[in-house]
Every structure is written in C-alpha cells, then in structure tokens.
Design a protein around this motif. Structure first.
Motif, PDB file in Angstrom:
ATOM      1  N   ILE A  80     -13.607 -15.003  96.814  1.00  0.00           N
ATOM      2  CA  ILE A  80     -13.254 -15.860  98.523  1.00  0.00           C
ATOM      3  C   ILE A  80     -13.522 -14.878  99.642  1.00  0.00           C
ATOM      4  CG2 ILE A  80     -12.150 -16.989 100.113  1.00  0.00           C
ATOM      5  CD1 ILE A  80     -10.690 -18.608  97.982  1.00  0.00           C
ATOM      6  N   GLN A  81     -12.303 -13.953 100.148  1.00  0.00           N
ATOM      7  CA  GLN A  81     -12.796 -12.663 100.815  1.00  0.00           C
ATOM      8  C   GLN A  81     -14.572 -12.244 100.712  1.00  0.00           C
ATOM      9  OE1 GLN A  81      -9.233 -10.644 100.102  1.00  0.00           O
ATOM     10  NE2 GLN A  81      -7.497 -12.665 101.659  1.00  0.00           N
ATOM     11  N   SER A  82     -14.625 -11.365  99.742  1.00  0.00           N
ATOM     12  CA  SER A  82     -15.897 -10.997  99.812  1.00  0.00           C
ATOM     13  C   SER A  82     -17.072 -11.826 100.219  1.00  0.00           C
ATOM     14  CB  SER A  82     -15.788 -10.769  98.619  1.00  0.00           C
ATOM     15  OG  SER A  82     -16.196 -11.077  97.181  1.00  0.00           O
ATOM     16  N   GLN A  83     -16.674 -13.285 100.654  1.00  0.00           N
ATOM     17  CA  GLN A  83     -17.925 -13.806 100.792  1.00  0.00           C
ATOM     18  C   GLN A  83     -18.243 -13.779 102.920  1.00  0.00           C
ATOM     19  OE1 GLN A  83     -17.677 -18.042 100.107  1.00  0.00           O
ATOM     20  NE2 GLN A  83     -17.058 -17.517  97.951  1.00  0.00           N
ATOM     21  N   PHE A  84     -17.009 -12.905 103.510  1.00  0.00           N
ATOM     22  CA  PHE A  84     -16.882 -12.882 104.856  1.00  0.00           C
ATOM     23  C   PHE A  84     -16.079 -11.590 104.756  1.00  0.00           C
ATOM     24  CE2 PHE A  84     -13.411 -15.428 103.873  1.00  0.00           C
ATOM     25  CZ  PHE A  84     -12.335 -14.889 104.110  1.00  0.00           C
ATOM     26  N   CYS A  85     -16.446 -10.779 103.859  1.00  0.00           N
ATOM     27  CA  CYS A  85     -15.683  -9.392 104.326  1.00  0.00           C
ATOM     28  C   CYS A  85     -16.616  -8.157 103.629  1.00  0.00           C
ATOM     29  CB  CYS A  85     -14.545  -9.269 104.061  1.00  0.00           C
ATOM     30  SG  CYS A  85     -14.116  -7.612 104.526  1.00  0.00           S
ATOM     31  N   LYS A  86     -17.542  -7.401 104.538  1.00  0.00           N
ATOM     32  CA  LYS A  86     -18.951  -6.838 103.916  1.00  0.00           C
ATOM     33  C   LYS A  86     -17.818  -5.281 103.950  1.00  0.00           C
ATOM     34  CE  LYS A  86     -20.765 -10.254 102.997  1.00  0.00           C
ATOM     35  NZ  LYS A  86     -21.176 -10.560 101.133  1.00  0.00           N
ATOM     36  N   LEU A  87     -17.612  -4.642 103.047  1.00  0.00           N
ATOM     37  CA  LEU A  87     -16.946  -3.337 102.512  1.00  0.00           C
ATOM     38  C   LEU A  87     -18.056  -2.242 101.957  1.00  0.00           C
ATOM     39  CD1 LEU A  87     -14.192  -1.141 102.614  1.00  0.00           C
ATOM     40  CD2 LEU A  87     -14.859  -1.434 100.085  1.00  0.00           C
ATOM     41  N   ARG A  88     -18.704  -1.334 103.362  1.00  0.00           N
ATOM     42  CA  ARG A  88     -19.482  -0.216 102.810  1.00  0.00           C
ATOM     43  C   ARG A  88     -18.620   1.065 103.311  1.00  0.00           C
ATOM     44  NH1 ARG A  88     -22.604   1.509 107.099  1.00  0.00           N
ATOM     45  NH2 ARG A  88     -21.961   0.732 109.311  1.00  0.00           N
ATOM     46  N   THR A  89     -19.598   2.169 103.331  1.00  0.00           N
ATOM     47  CA  THR A  89     -19.463   3.401 103.570  1.00  0.00           C
ATOM     48  C   THR A  89     -19.539   3.962 105.018  1.00  0.00           C
ATOM     49  OG1 THR A  89     -19.175   4.605 101.538  1.00  0.00           O
ATOM     50  CG2 THR A  89     -19.457   6.340 102.711  1.00  0.00           C
ATOM     51  N   LEU A  90     -19.178   3.898 105.838  1.00  0.00           N
ATOM     52  CA  LEU A  90     -19.510   4.645 107.209  1.00  0.00           C
ATOM     53  C   LEU A  90     -20.185   5.750 106.814  1.00  0.00           C
ATOM     54  CD1 LEU A  90     -20.072   3.570 110.160  1.00  0.00           C
ATOM     55  CD2 LEU A  90     -17.273   5.197 110.492  1.00  0.00           C
ATOM     56  N   CYS A  91     -19.657   6.314 106.330  1.00  0.00           N
ATOM     57  CA  CYS A  91     -19.648   8.499 106.482  1.00  0.00           C
ATOM     58  C   CYS A  91     -18.461   8.801 105.717  1.00  0.00           C
ATOM     59  CB  CYS A  91     -19.694   9.061 107.552  1.00  0.00           C
ATOM     60  SG  CYS A  91     -18.065   9.003 108.261  1.00  0.00           S
ATOM     61  N   ARG A  92     -19.126  10.392 105.071  1.00  0.00           N
ATOM     62  CA  ARG A  92     -17.833  11.215 104.744  1.00  0.00           C
ATOM     63  C   ARG A  92     -17.331  12.440 105.195  1.00  0.00           C
ATOM     64  NH1 ARG A  92     -17.482   9.924  99.056  1.00  0.00           N
ATOM     65  NH2 ARG A  92     -19.090   8.803  98.689  1.00  0.00           N
ATOM     66  N   SER A  93     -16.042  12.484 105.176  1.00  0.00           N
ATOM     67  CA  SER A  93     -15.465  13.180 105.884  1.00  0.00           C
ATOM     68  C   SER A  93     -15.525  14.831 105.638  1.00  0.00           C
ATOM     69  CB  SER A  93     -14.332  12.632 105.485  1.00  0.00           C
ATOM     70  OG  SER A  93     -13.217  13.244 104.013  1.00  0.00           O
ATOM     71  N   LEU A  94     -15.334  15.599 106.072  1.00  0.00           N
ATOM     72  CA  LEU A  94     -15.717  17.076 105.937  1.00  0.00           C
ATOM     73  C   LEU A  94     -15.385  17.723 104.937  1.00  0.00           C
ATOM     74  CD1 LEU A  94     -13.945  18.882 109.346  1.00  0.00           C
ATOM     75  CD2 LEU A  94     -16.734  18.676 108.599  1.00  0.00           C
TER      76      LEU A  94
END
Length: 229
Positions: A80-94
């Motif tokens: 249910i939550q994955s229908q309106f919450c999209k998880l992605r990688t913004l960037c990689r840290s140092l």
C-alpha cells in the motif's frame, strides 16, 4: 539531558536496551588560563549494574544508518505505502553510502493537478550527532504514510520530498557535527563543489527541479498524461 546507558548483560538476559542513567549531571564551560578557546564539558557519575559487563553511553537514543535502511525496506515492501511513496537514490556520499530520497504524494488525475501541487522538503541528520532528528523524522514518516484522513489529505495537496539522513558518512563514523571531510554541511548550501559536498549539491539541485520532477513522476501513471506532456 541525562545520558543513556546500554548494558550488554541487561540486553542479553532481560531484553533491556538503552535507558537514562546517571547522577550529578553537569554541563559547563571549562576555565582556561592560557588564553585558548574554552571547551564545553559534560560530567556525570554512574554506578554500573554488573561486573564483567560491556556498557555503552550515548547523549540521546541512537538511530543508525542500518536502522534507516531497515525502515525504508519495510516501506518499499509494503504494497500500500509503495503506491504513493517512491524511494530512490539521490546521490552517493564521499564514502559511497547511499543518500536516500523519498517522494510521497497521492497519484494525480491530470498533469495540471500534479503541477498545482506544492513541494514540501524535509531533511534530517545533516548534523550526524542529532539522532533525535531521526526519531522526529520517523514519527513524521509513520504519520504521512499512514491511512489517517489528515495524512491522505496532505498527500492529495502536496508532494513531500524527504531526505531522512543527509549525512550518512558522519552518522556511520560517529561524528557529531561534521561530514567525512570534517566540514559542517549546514554551512555549504551555496557550494559549487559537487565532488566535495555531493549530499548538499544534489539536495540543492533536487529542490530547484522539484516541480519538473513532480510532473514527470505523476505523468507515469497514465498514458494520456504522457501524451499530453
């Protein structure tokens, strides 16, 4: 401001985790006679619960990078939550750790409806020692991802861009305020040095492009919207 204690024996035998302990707690600025900058100190006294025990101290209830990953995995696996919450990688840290970005909003019916939504950006742990910020963030995510009428209404009106841990390197190595480079990321939002401050650089650019991202993200829900775009 009472420090926390974790006893390995209590955890193993009584299932007791972190708890407030200590007496004679004092926060003060030390006195120096040599003209150098004074430091702020914390002192307290404590009686350990057992002999032959391993104990840890913390200034607030810890919230680790692993805790965050486990929480985000549970959200991604929730049908249910994955229908309106999209998880992605913004960037990689140092250090190569993932800086996660969540986009939370209910699907829009038209591109115009999607474009009308205003974006709300929330972030935590730019200062890695402020673990209380992660608990506040967890409380917000628990609410906004819930089936509460208020949460559903907010998802209808807004697009939430959430960065739950902006400085994962600092959290992992145990810094209080700085990044892996020893810099306070909160003082570098105007930086042009993407390689030195990737978490801040990508966050700033995400905010600038959030309207375009919202339109494209919601447009994927209907072929008609894609054709109109």
């Amino acid at each position: 401001m009472k420090p926390l204690l974790y006893s390995q024996l209590d955890a193993d035998t009584r299932n007791i985790g972190w708890r407030r302990e200590g007496n004679e707690i004092k926060y003060y600025k030390n006195n120096t006679d040599d003209g150098q900058q004074p430091f702020y100190c914390l002192t307290w006294t404590i009686q350990f619960p057992y002999d032959q025990d391993t104990c840890f101290f913390a200034h607030f209830y810890p919230y680790t990078y692993t805790d965050l990953q486990c929480y985000l995995l549970s959200v991604a696996n929730n049908p249910i939550q994955s229908q309106f919450c999209k998880l992605r990688t913004l960037c990689r840290s140092l250090a190569g750790n993932t800086v996660y970005l969540l986009t939370i909003t209910n699907p829009s019916q038209t591109p115009q409806e999607a474009a009308a939504k205003k974006a709300v950006v929330l972030s935590a742990r730019v200062h890695p020692g402020e673990s209380n910020g992660s608990w506040v963030m967890k409380g917000f995510l628990d609410f906004i991802l819930s089936n509460s009428p208020d949460a559903r209404l907010l998802r209808d009106i807004f697009v939430f861009k959430v960065l739950p841990m902006l400085n994962p390197d600092g959290v992992i190595v145990g810094n209080y305020r700085c990044s892996l480079a020893g810099r306070d990321l909160n003082r570098h939002y105007k930086t042009i040095l993407k390689e030195s401050f990737p978490c801040i650089w990508y966050t700033r650019n995400m905010i600038k492009s959030s309207l375009f991202t919202v339109v494209i993200l919601r447009s994927k829900n209907a072929k008609k919207e894609q054709d109109e775009l």
